[in-house]
Design an enzyme around this catalytic site. Structure first.
Site: not given
Length: 612
Positions: A542-543, A589
């Site tokens: 989810w980046h 992240h």
């Protein structure tokens, strides 16, 4: 309290949160003649920061628009351990799906993005990693603006951070360098709030195998390489979101309006500037559904897009800003022919690698998941004291590692990382069975731990395009995972490295009995077998980034969408502040970097600077 009930409670709590008079839940409730200086679209780490900082001036009126509901009072958002309950297939998720991925055996991947006040900061797993100084220095080189360099951005990290002690009050000496962090900012961060059974073994491995896996006291120093204690966006036992940190504390400001449950359908062009016929964008069109009325709001100064690396390019394309051929194919008038919009999508693929654990008590996550009574007791502890396992995230340690300088891959490939301080891959350690594919059930029996291997300097590049001219149709998302030789090679190396970390250090003897679950069948000596495992298991962490990338002061030919001030090229009155502007994906992240970018962007907007 069982997990199925948490989804219901989440929806109820969200509705209760809407009772706050400071939030608008319907665009019809905003006065038609209300004047705004700035309209910010998207309430994640980009938009919430910009809206909050701009509204610090009482003479500046700001409207912040979020497609999803409020995050206030939503239990799975507040409880750090329940992060994995928030996606997919929830009301707080856009619930996107990628195109079938050739590099993943044709599998489509569930692609969660936050659709809630706070954006993805309200549904992510909270890892707070500043990235390496090399990443930021490369951003400065690409944009030609040293204001994006590590030395210039690092003070913004201190400005936004509020480093707080862990709730279990353990001694953090050697786990975090307090002197390099901020302690007065709006965003709470901390190290582990509760111990995990694997913690001592992870640290011991850095001593046994220190040459390959060195210990790093604080990976947020600008030099992340090594294994160290994770820092995360929670404090005092509660998740810290962009909303809880930047919006809710200032929601009483009379010059800040927040509109939720409302989708921005188009950026509105008002006119062309007198100088060079440049289109001026000075408003937005919004609606709450495909069948509801539309409303328009105007901004006298700027519209700031902070809808994220998926929805920002979608909105630009819907508004006629993007590749002419793609827009024409959908009957959308081209206002600005900007070929790079939606291109250069980069993301970090991850693979979960499981190991069998000898004792059930060391498989903390699965023990909790299989015992509803224990789950309820731990949740009650959190509700009463904001302490215990529920006050913790999913991992207490993170590793950042590089391929060796003498690796044979460099005979045929150039190093895609930003520099020697930037990693090629990452480890995340979980005391449980953790699959990288959402929805994979935990085995009914057996005890596990997992090392997730994440490719953080990928060379694969994908795209975000439109499926139709309707703003309510999901975009076409193609991350192109594992589509280059370098990415396949590096993921293979990362998986093997994860196995070496666990199986080669004596500290794990008697704790781990070998490879576990599906990973037990993988012959680590066989390239084809490891690659098969990677293609079958890889998914997103989810980046997504890069779909409205920043460039220098040149124009379209350099393949960028925004200039060093984050203004959209070929327009006036339009800016982007979110992860889509990163020229290269950070080897980290990304949420921390987005917060820092947004802090600086707010200063640029306030100053009226024009670098180009």
């Amino acid at each position: 309290m069982h997990r199925s009930f948490l989804v219901v409670l989440s929806a109820v709590a969200a509705n209760l949160g809407l009772a706050s008079a400071a939030l608008f839940t319907d665009p019809a409730d905003i006065l038609a003649d209300k004047q705004y200086h700035y309209i910010v679209v998207g309430a994640g780490p980009g938009g919430s920061v910009v809206a909050s900082r701009l509204s610090e001036d009482p003479q500046t009126n700001v409207l912040l628009i979020e497609a999803g509901p409020s995050d206030e009072g939503v239990l799975p958002i507040e409880v750090p351990y329940l992060a994995y309950e928030l996606q997919p297939n929830t009301t707080h998720d856009w619930n996107y799906t990628t195109t079938p991925q050739t590099g993943l055996d044709g599998r489509a991947v569930i692609y969660s993005r936050g659709r809630v006040l706070g954006g993805s900061s309200s549904i992510n797993v909270m890892a707070y990693t500043r990235s390496s100084r090399d990443d930021f220095d490369r951003y400065a080189a690409v944009g030609g603006d040293q204001g994006w360099s590590w030395d210039a951005i690092e003070p913004y990290y201190r400005k936004l951070e509020h480093l707080v002690p862990p709730v279990d009050h353990h001694n953090t000496s050697g786990q975090v360098e307090w002197q390099i962090h901020g302690t007065r900012g709006p965003l709470n961060i901390t190290v582990a709030n509760a111990p995990f059974p694997i913690d001592s073994h992870v640290v011991a491995t850095t001593q046994e195998l220190s040459e390959e896996y060195p210990y790093n006291e604080d990976m947020n120093s600008g030099y992340p390489l090594g294994i160290g204690w994770a820092q995360a966006t929670y404090g005092n036992g509660i998740r810290a979101t962009a909303s809880s940190s930047y919006i809710r504390p200032v929601i009483s400001r009379p010059n800040l309006d927040v509109l939720i449950n409302t989708i921005t359908t188009k950026i509105l062009r008002s006119r062309h500037s007198d100088e060079a016929g440049v289109p001026v964008f000075s408003g937005v069109e919004v609606a709450q559904s495909s069948t509801s009325p539309t409303f328009a709001f105007n901004a006298t100064k700027e519209v700031v897009l902070s809808a994220g690396a998926i929805n920002t390019p979608q909105l630009l394309l819907l508004s006629g800003i993007g590749p002419r051929a793609h827009l024409a194919s959908l009957g959308i008038e081209t206002v600005v022919d900007l070929p790079a919009v939606g291109q250069n999508l980069a993301d970090h693929p991850r693979v979960g690698n499981q190991f069998s654990v000898a004792s059930a008590q060391d498989d903390l996550g699965d023990t909790i998941g299989r015992n509803s009574t224990l789950f309820d007791e731990l949740l009650q502890e959190w509700e009463e004291k904001r302490q215990g396992v529920m006050a913790n995230g999913g991992t207490n340690h993170i590793g950042w590692l590089r391929l060796p300088a003498d690796d044979p891959i460099w005979e045929t490939e150039e190093d895609p990382s930003a520099g020697p301080a930037a990693p090629h891959y990452e480890f995340l350690f979980r005391p449980a069975f953790a699959s990288s594919i959402p929805g994979t059930p935990t085995p009914a029996t057996g005890n596990f731990m997992t090392v997730l291997a994440v490719l953080v300097s990928p060379t694969s590049a994908g795209s975000v395009t439109l499926s139709s001219a309707s703003p309510f149709a999901p975009p076409v998302i193609d991350p192109a995972f594992l589509s280059t030789p370098f990415d396949v090679y590096t993921m293979r190396a990362a998986i093997r490295s994860a196995a070496r970390f666990v199986l080669s250090a004596q500290t794990w003897d008697g704790f781990v009995t070998g490879q576990g679950a599906g990973f037990a069948d993988v012959d680590l000596n066989d390239d084809a077998a490891v690659d098969k495992w990677a293609r079958a298991q890889a998914s997103t962490i989810w980046h997504p980034t890069g779909t409205a990338r920043m460039g220098g002061c040149g124009y379209v030919e350099e393949g960028s969408v925004v200039d060093p001030d984050l203004r959209v090229r070929g327009t006036e009155g339009l800016r982007v502040v979110d992860a889509s502007v990163f020229p290269f994906i950070p080897a980290a992240h990304p949420q921390a970097a987005v917060y820092a970018f947004a802090e600086r962007a707010a200063d640029l907007i306030k100053s009226g600077r024009r670098f180009c």
